[in-house]
Structures are given as structure tokens and as C-alpha cells.
Enzyme design. Structure first.
Site, mmCIF file in Angstrom:
data_model
loop_
_atom_site.group_PDB
_atom_site.id
_atom_site.type_symbol
_atom_site.label_atom_id
_atom_site.label_comp_id
_atom_site.label_asym_id
_atom_site.label_seq_id
_atom_site.Cartn_x
_atom_site.Cartn_y
_atom_site.Cartn_z
ATOM 1 N N PHE A 132 0.844 -1.195 0.000
ATOM 2 C CA PHE A 132 0.000 0.000 0.000
ATOM 3 C C PHE A 132 0.884 1.250 0.000
ATOM 4 O O PHE A 132 1.799 1.363 0.815
ATOM 5 C CB PHE A 132 -0.908 -0.015 1.229
ATOM 6 C CG PHE A 132 -2.065 0.930 1.114
ATOM 7 C CD1 PHE A 132 -3.220 0.564 0.440
ATOM 8 C CD2 PHE A 132 -2.005 2.198 1.662
ATOM 9 C CE1 PHE A 132 -4.291 1.433 0.317
ATOM 10 C CE2 PHE A 132 -3.075 3.082 1.544
ATOM 11 C CZ PHE A 132 -4.219 2.695 0.867
ATOM 12 N N ASP A 201 1.395 -4.721 9.023
ATOM 13 C CA ASP A 201 0.234 -3.896 8.713
ATOM 14 C C ASP A 201 -0.946 -4.856 8.487
ATOM 15 O O ASP A 201 -0.914 -5.676 7.562
ATOM 16 C CB ASP A 201 0.526 -3.057 7.462
ATOM 17 C CG ASP A 201 -0.604 -2.083 7.167
ATOM 18 O OD1 ASP A 201 -1.772 -2.434 7.429
ATOM 19 O OD2 ASP A 201 -0.318 -0.987 6.654
ATOM 20 N N TYR A 226 -11.642 1.074 9.499
ATOM 21 C CA TYR A 226 -12.825 1.262 8.639
ATOM 22 C C TYR A 226 -13.020 0.182 7.600
ATOM 23 O O TYR A 226 -14.003 0.194 6.883
ATOM 24 C CB TYR A 226 -12.780 2.634 7.963
ATOM 25 C CG TYR A 226 -11.466 2.976 7.279
ATOM 26 C CD1 TYR A 226 -11.182 2.488 6.018
ATOM 27 C CD2 TYR A 226 -10.517 3.779 7.911
ATOM 28 C CE1 TYR A 226 -9.986 2.795 5.396
ATOM 29 C CE2 TYR A 226 -9.318 4.098 7.291
ATOM 30 C CZ TYR A 226 -9.055 3.607 6.032
ATOM 31 O OH TYR A 226 -7.876 3.910 5.425
ATOM 32 N N LYS A 227 -12.067 -0.744 7.462
ATOM 33 C CA LYS A 227 -12.233 -1.795 6.441
ATOM 34 C C LYS A 227 -13.046 -2.935 7.050
ATOM 35 O O LYS A 227 -14.221 -2.755 7.354
ATOM 36 C CB LYS A 227 -10.869 -2.222 5.924
ATOM 37 C CG LYS A 227 -10.222 -1.108 5.102
ATOM 38 C CD LYS A 227 -8.795 -1.388 4.692
ATOM 39 C CE LYS A 227 -8.228 -0.209 3.928
ATOM 40 N NZ LYS A 227 -6.782 -0.111 4.019
ATOM 41 N N ARG A 375 -11.156 -5.265 -7.856
ATOM 42 C CA ARG A 375 -11.061 -5.928 -6.546
ATOM 43 C C ARG A 375 -12.462 -6.238 -6.012
ATOM 44 O O ARG A 375 -13.371 -5.412 -6.087
ATOM 45 C CB ARG A 375 -10.383 -5.014 -5.510
ATOM 46 C CG ARG A 375 -8.981 -4.612 -5.805
ATOM 47 C CD ARG A 375 -8.319 -3.992 -4.554
ATOM 48 N NE ARG A 375 -9.156 -2.986 -3.907
ATOM 49 C CZ ARG A 375 -8.920 -2.478 -2.696
ATOM 50 N NH1 ARG A 375 -7.866 -2.908 -1.996
ATOM 51 N NH2 ARG A 375 -9.708 -1.543 -2.177
#
Ligand SMILES: *Cc1c(COP(=O)(O)O)cnc(C)c1O
Length: 416
Positions: A132, A201, A226-227, A375
Site C-alpha cells: 500500500f 500492517d 474502517y475496512k 477488486r
């Protein structure tokens, strides 16, 4: 979808698989968006049912009636530790090894600086290409600040790149673009064997699989709220620091909330004991409260069983991919070996952007990672096998009908 060459489950078979799903009732813990198939929980989770009422109380009781007293009376001040302890149970950490504060990017900054200070004498931060971007950007900022060096490696170069000059290795457990996963235990050991520190991570793994940070002897970790934790847009992130590193942890953002006595208002900084020193300024209460209420969706949930469901969903997607999508110009980006992937399937296509716009117009919400990756986040607590089937069927219609050629789907600049 009437391809017969390769056998893959039909729609009725998917309906049956959902009926047999022992975790089916977990979907009722979410307010699912109406009239869409939601495959984007790897970007922003849906609203857990307890959140609206809890938020209403936060505004109408705590803020309205308690006002400033709520920092004590409603437990606002200790929310970062309290919510951290809830997350700790999902990632194999002790309650006092996790704290919620700031964004993932900021927490990476704090912990990478702490790691370089801890491993003084070593200058190299290893990150992996294709991880990321913020992780790499923050690593470069830390290196610039402290006179360090970022070693950016491809996965196949990693073994040779982790040597005795390395202070810390920062890696996503599951990659955001490919959903490729790591063996956390083996990787942590390999890194520590050369005297480096391991920072994980967990943004794309926490909440959809078992994570055993302490069992794997991890040094540090970060992850977002938030995921798959469903904490809401911009939900704060969490940091993990193994107990053995807490006493001498020196993070650079020495704000007053991380002080040993924040309300003594003394002139000189002294870090709080334990994880509280990772706090910086006043915490965003409503975001913390939303995240805390969201985490109730995990109450009593066995993450081993969640992972079993996740594997069923991703395997189903790949079976349907083989049967219907390979022949239509799609490539599989996610690893085929089930133990090497997270809870997402990524596929590539030369027309990915327009295909995703057409898919969104049909009410299937996935996302695009430029230039060509589509995705699909298969959050196992609410995504159904029938959703996977309908998504693949929609992709087939879009390609066979050349729907993606329409001008309306080719306008650039959409966020997803
Ligand atoms: C989502 C994500 C982030 C997000 O960082 P923020 O600072 O919270 O925006 C960071 N790292 C990874 C690997 C992610 O997937």
C-alpha cells in the site's frame, strides 16, 4: 451464464451453500446497503446495527447533557485504551498491547521512528514494492527525517535484502491489490533472525481471519478501523506494541495526551507508561464510539469459522472465474493456493475501468486499482455465495454485451 466446458456451481447450488452456512445469521448484524451487492468491505465496511443508536446516545446524552464532564463520566478519555483492548482480542494481542489513535499512516510513522530508535545503529527500513503506497511513503519520510534508508524490494528479492543492516521490516499481512497473504510466523522469525524488528500492517487481514501477533512474536503492528472492522469512514487506526518493547518505546509525536500526567499541565514531557504514550492529541470521540459499537458485530464470533467461510467464498469466486471469466479476457491476480490469500479476489482486464463503471451501474459494488485490477472484498460475515455468483454473472453480461464500450462508462476520474 451457460458455459458448460468447466463445471462450477450454478445459482441454486450457491443458494444451498448459503442456507448451510453456519455463520449466515451474522449478516443480520449489519445494515446492508439496499439494492446492491456489496463487495467493498475491504475499503469501507457497512454499518453494524448497533452503531446508529450508540451514536445518537453519544450526541443526545453524552455531548448534550454531560458536555465536558463526559470526558470522565462517559469514559471518553480512556476510549483509546478501551477500544484498543477490544481489537486486541481479534489480533492475538493482550488487552494492554493495543491502542486506538490517529490514522494508519500516522501510526506507521510513530512506530517506524520508534523502531529505528530502538534498533539504533541500523539505518535500513525494508518495504515491499506493490504494498500500500502510504506505507512506502511514510517509510521514506521517516528515513529522510532520521537519516535512514528505505530498501524497496520485490517479493522475490526479499530473502537477500533482509540482512544485518536492517532495522525494521514493514509488510502488509495481506496485500491490498492482490490479496496475497504472508506466513506471519515464518516471516517474523526470518526478520528477527538477523536482528531486525517486524512491523505488520493488518489493514487487509484483521477481522476476516485469525491473527496471532503474540504467538508469532511480532514486534509492532498497525491496522485500520474502517475496512473489515466496519468502524465507519475515517475510523481511527490501532497500534500494537509487544509488551517487551513498551517500556523504552520512543515515538516522535509527543503530544499532551501521551504524557504521563496530561492534566498536570507541566512544562516538560514525560511519556505515559504503556501504550498510552502512543496517544498524541485529543481523540475523535464520535469516531471512537462508532468503532467501538461496530466491534460488537464480532461478539462471540469465532474467527477460525470466519476464515473457513472466507475460504469458501474466495474459492467459489475462483471456480466461477475459471468457468466463465478466463475465456472473456480476465486474468486472476489473487493466488490460487487458499492459504496464500486473504478474503478478497482481484482480477485483471484490459478494460477494467469501464467494466467496473458498468458493474457499479448494475448495483455490484467492487472497486478498481489502476490500471487494470478489479477488486472484490468478500467479507465473510455478510457476503453470500449467491452474491459471488451474481457478480460473476454481471461481469459476463457486461463483457458479452460489450456494455463497457458505452461512453458513459468511459468517463475518467471516478473514485471507485
Ligand atoms: C487502508 C490502508 C491504509 C490506510 O491508511 P490511512 O492512513 O488510514 O488512510 C494503510 N496501509 C494499508 C496496507 C492499507 O490497506
Amino acid at each position: 451464464m451457460d458455459d458448460v466446458a468447466v463445471s462450477a456451481p450454478g445459482r441454486e447450488a450457491c443458494v444451498r451453500l448459503d442456507a448451510e452456512n453456519p455463520l449466515a445469521s451474522l449478516r443480520d448484524r449489519f445494515r446492508m446497503p439496499r439494492d446492491v451487492i456489496y463487495m467493498c468491505g475491504n475499503s469501507l465496511g457497512p454499518v453494524p446495527v448497533g452503531v446508529p443508536e450508540r451514536m445518537r446516545r453519544a450526541v443526545e446524552v453524552e455531548w448534550t447533557d454531560d458536555v465536558v464532564r463526559a470526558w470522565s463520566s462517559a469514559g471518553w478519555h480512556v476510549a483509546p485504551e478501551r477500544v484498543g483492548a477490544r481489537i486486541a482480542r481479534l489480533i492475538g494481542a493482550a488487552d494492554d498491547e493495543v491502542i486506538v489513535a490517529d490514522s494508519t499512516s500516522v501510526n506507521l510513522f510513530k512506530l517506524l521512528v520508534a523502531a529505528l530508535r530502538k534498533n539504533a545503529g541500523r539505518k535500513v527500513i525494508v518495504v515491499e514494492r506493490g504494498d500500500f503506497p502510504t506505507d512506502m511513503y511514510v517509510a521514506s519520510g521517516v528515513a529522510e527525517l532520521l537519516g535512514g534508508e528505505v530498501r524497496m524490494v520485490r517479493p522475490d528479492e526479499r530473502a537477500g535484502a533482509i540482512d544485518e543492516s536492517v532495522a525494521v521490516v514493514a509488510l502488509s499481512e495481506v496485500k491490498y491489490r492482490t490479496a496475497r497473504g504472508y506466513d506471519m510466523r515464518a516471516m517474523t522469525r526470518a526478520v528477527q533472525d538477523v536482528g531486525a524488528l517486524m512491523l505488520w500492517d493488518l489493514c487487509h487481514s484483521a477481522g476476516v481471519m485469525e491473527i496471532a501477533l503474540n504467538d508469532c512474536n511480532a514486534d509492532y503492528a498497525v491496522g485500520c478501523g474502517y475496512k473489515y472492522l466496519n468502524g465507519g469512514p475515517g475510523a481511527p487506526s490501532y497500534s500494537f506494541v509487544a509488551k517487551r518493547h513498551q517500556a523504552d518505546l520512543r515515538q516522535p509525536l509527543t503530544g499532551w495526551h501521551g504524557h504521563a500526567a496530561p492534566f498536570a499541565f507541566v512544562d516538560d514531557y514525560a511519556p505515559a507508561a504503556g501504550m498510552a504514550r502512543l496517544r498524541c492529541g485529543t481523540s475523535p470521540q464520535f469516531s471512537l464510539i462508532a468503532l467501538e459499537a461496530a466491534l460488537e458485530a464480532f461478539d462471540g464470533v469465532d474467527l477460525k469459522a470466519v476464515r473457513v467461510r472466507s475460504e469458501q467464498l474466495t474459492s467459489l469466486f475462483i471456480d466461477l472465474f475459471d468457468a466463465h471469466l478466463v475465456s472473456r479476457g480476465f486474468g486472476l491476480v489473487t493466488p490460487r493456493e487458499v492459504e496464500r490469500r486473504g478474503s478478497q479476489v482481484s482480477i485483471a482486464h484490459a478494460e477494467a475501468y469501464a467494466i467496473m463503471q458498468a458493474l457499479l451501474a448494475k448495483g455490484v459494488i467492487g472497486d478498481l486499482r489502476a490500471p487494470d485490477v478489479l477488486r472484490f472484498g468478500l467479507a465473510p460475515m455478510y457476503v453470500r455465495c449467491v452474491d459471488v455468483f451474481d457478480t460473476v454473472a454481471a461481469l459476463v453480461e457486461i463483457v458479452d454485451g460489450r456494455v463497457y464500450e458505452r461512453a458513459e462508462y468511459r468517463q475518467p476520474g471516478k473514485v471507485i
